[in-house]
Design a protein around this motif. Structure first.
Motif, PDB file in Angstrom:
ATOM      1  N   GLU A   1     -21.064  28.916 138.954  1.00 36.06           N
ATOM      2  CA  GLU A   1     -21.275  29.993 137.782  1.00 36.06           C
ATOM      3  C   GLU A   1     -20.239  30.157 136.860  1.00 36.06           C
ATOM      4  O   GLU A   1     -20.575  30.404 135.823  1.00 36.06           O
ATOM      5  N   GLY A   2     -19.020  29.949 137.369  1.00 29.18           N
ATOM      6  CA  GLY A   2     -17.748  30.235 136.628  1.00 29.18           C
ATOM      7  C   GLY A   2     -17.249  29.372 135.689  1.00 29.18           C
ATOM      8  O   GLY A   2     -16.230  29.206 134.839  1.00 29.18           O
ATOM      9  N   LEU A   3     -17.912  27.930 135.838  1.00 31.20           N
ATOM     10  CA  LEU A   3     -17.414  26.833 135.340  1.00 31.20           C
ATOM     11  C   LEU A   3     -17.613  26.982 133.770  1.00 31.20           C
ATOM     12  O   LEU A   3     -18.686  27.285 133.233  1.00 31.20           O
ATOM     13  N   ASP A   4     -16.691  26.762 133.010  1.00 32.76           N
ATOM     14  CA  ASP A   4     -16.796  26.710 131.543  1.00 32.76           C
ATOM     15  C   ASP A   4     -17.321  25.181 131.178  1.00 32.76           C
ATOM     16  O   ASP A   4     -16.760  24.246 131.121  1.00 32.76           O
ATOM     17  N   ALA A   5     -18.656  25.444 130.931  1.00 34.54           N
ATOM     18  CA  ALA A   5     -19.319  23.990 130.644  1.00 34.54           C
ATOM     19  C   ALA A   5     -18.821  23.172 129.459  1.00 34.54           C
ATOM     20  O   ALA A   5     -18.450  22.003 129.488  1.00 34.54           O
ATOM     21  N   GLN A   6     -18.283  23.947 128.493  1.00 35.81           N
ATOM     22  CA  GLN A   6     -17.915  23.464 127.327  1.00 35.81           C
ATOM     23  C   GLN A   6     -16.407  22.644 127.473  1.00 35.81           C
ATOM     24  O   GLN A   6     -16.003  21.416 127.367  1.00 35.81           O
ATOM     25  N   LYS A   7     -15.527  23.430 128.507  1.00 34.29           N
ATOM     26  CA  LYS A   7     -14.372  22.623 128.913  1.00 34.29           C
ATOM     27  C   LYS A   7     -14.523  21.713 129.871  1.00 34.29           C
ATOM     28  O   LYS A   7     -13.776  20.505 129.850  1.00 34.29           O
ATOM     29  N   ALA A   8     -15.625  21.728 130.699  1.00 36.79           N
ATOM     30  CA  ALA A   8     -15.819  20.632 131.447  1.00 36.79           C
ATOM     31  C   ALA A   8     -16.150  19.297 130.844  1.00 36.79           C
ATOM     32  O   ALA A   8     -15.730  18.190 131.282  1.00 36.79           O
ATOM     33  N   VAL A   9     -17.156  19.562 130.077  1.00 35.88           N
ATOM     34  CA  VAL A   9     -17.673  18.292 128.948  1.00 35.88           C
ATOM     35  C   VAL A   9     -16.437  17.860 128.167  1.00 35.88           C
ATOM     36  O   VAL A   9     -16.320  16.517 128.385  1.00 35.88           O
ATOM     37  N   ALA A  10     -15.786  18.521 127.905  1.00 37.57           N
ATOM     38  CA  ALA A  10     -14.227  18.065 127.029  1.00 37.57           C
ATOM     39  C   ALA A  10     -13.487  17.432 128.033  1.00 37.57           C
ATOM     40  O   ALA A  10     -12.828  16.377 127.785  1.00 37.57           O
ATOM     41  N   LEU A  11     -13.145  17.844 129.140  1.00 40.39           N
ATOM     42  CA  LEU A  11     -12.408  16.937 130.330  1.00 40.39           C
ATOM     43  C   LEU A  11     -13.198  15.828 130.634  1.00 40.39           C
ATOM     44  O   LEU A  11     -12.505  14.885 130.907  1.00 40.39           O
ATOM     45  N   TYR A  12     -14.461  15.769 130.709  1.00 41.26           N
ATOM     46  CA  TYR A  12     -15.176  14.479 131.290  1.00 41.26           C
ATOM     47  C   TYR A  12     -14.965  13.463 129.925  1.00 41.26           C
ATOM     48  O   TYR A  12     -14.833  12.397 130.181  1.00 41.26           O
ATOM     49  N   VAL A  13     -15.014  13.849 128.681  1.00 42.20           N
ATOM     50  CA  VAL A  13     -14.928  12.881 127.664  1.00 42.20           C
ATOM     51  C   VAL A  13     -13.382  12.404 127.651  1.00 42.20           C
ATOM     52  O   VAL A  13     -13.065  11.178 127.550  1.00 42.20           O
ATOM     53  N   ARG A  14     -12.687  13.053 127.852  1.00 37.86           N
ATOM     54  CA  ARG A  14     -11.044  12.656 128.136  1.00 37.86           C
ATOM     55  C   ARG A  14     -10.854  11.682 129.255  1.00 37.86           C
ATOM     56  O   ARG A  14     -10.128  10.792 128.834  1.00 37.86           O
TER      57      ARG A  14
END
Length: 268
Positions: free
Chosen positions: A161-174
């Protein structure tokens, strides 16, 4: 059911969530530095018989420099860098308390790949075992999943629930090149981890909603669903059923948000 199996499911939802890998600034780069503006100084006309006023030059302001993007570490040396990034995804949770961070990318890729299958690789999960044991209510031949069993998964659900989805996706892309390497090392030399990830997220989102209570029966040291259709579901879908409908709804909501962001990534 083994503790590690239960634990892995919750994480998968999050990072099958997931985990997944580009720095936030990679997808959303900082604004370009503004040009330095020279102050315009109008000389004061001399007053006779005084000498002309001396105008001191205005010092130039130093131009802002963009922070350089750090190169990716090697796959087997990526644990420390990734752990640092994970700590910023859900500030209210500590990733060390939930996940096994050694060989994390390899563990996570294996988890994602096996969620739609019948069984998980329980000895190589990226998550720590949940506290307590699987709880049932009622006699052995009429046992159902105990309502309080869902509380065992609360720490993972809070992380999701607390996961920042946009940052998670950005981290995945990196970190996607390392995810891809780990996926090919598993025996998919021509496979695409990104395609598999999208397939798995869609698979989990289609998990059926089942009215409680759900009947279970003991089989050796584990419990199985009495309903053969539920027992035939994939490992990932069974996890969503075991964590309870409310927790499953929260996990699905975050997965849907992540899926939307992944679908809108620019080509390449």
């Amino acid at each position: 059911m083994k503790k590690s199996t239960m634990l892995a499911t919750s994480l998968a939802l999050v990072l099958g969530v997931i985990f997944l890998l580009s720095l936030w600034k990679d997808l959303f780069p900082p604004s370009p530095p503004e040009p330095v503006r020279q102050a315009v100084v109008h000389p004061t006309p001399p007053r006779a018989p005084e000498a002309p006023a001396v105008i001191q030059p205005v010092p130039e302001l130093p131009a802002r420099k963009e922070e350089p993007i750090q190169p990716l570490p090697a796959l087997d040396d990526s644990d420390a860098a990734l752990a640092t990034e994970l700590r910023g995804l859900a500030p209210e949770s500590s990733p060390e308390d939930l996940f096994l961070l050694d060989h994390f990318i390899r563990r996570l890729v294996l988890l994602v790949d096996t969620l739609p299958k019948a069984q998980l690789a329980t000895n190589r999960l990226p998550t720590r075992p949940v506290a307590g044991s699987f709880q049932v209510d009622g006699e052995e031949d009429q046992a159902v999943i105990h309502p309080e069993n869902t509380q065992r998964y609360d720490p993972f659900v809070r992380f999701v629930e607390g996961l920042d989805a946009q940052k998670a996706v950005a981290l995945y892309v990196r970190f996607s090149p390392l995810f891809q390497q780990a996926y090919r090392d598993m025996g998919y030399p021509d496979g695409s981890f990104h395609a598999r990830l999208m397939e798995v997220i869609d698979h989990l989102l289609q998990t059926p909603t089942v009215e409680e209570p759900i009947r279970v029966k003991r089989h050796v040291v584990r419990y199985r669903f009495v309903d053969p259709e539920l027992e035939a579901l994939s490992a990932g879908r069974k996890i969503l059923l075991r964590i309870g409908p409310q927790n499953a709804l929260k996990v699905k909501s975050k997965l849907s948000e992540i899926q939307g962001l992944l679908l809108n990534l620019p080509p390449g």
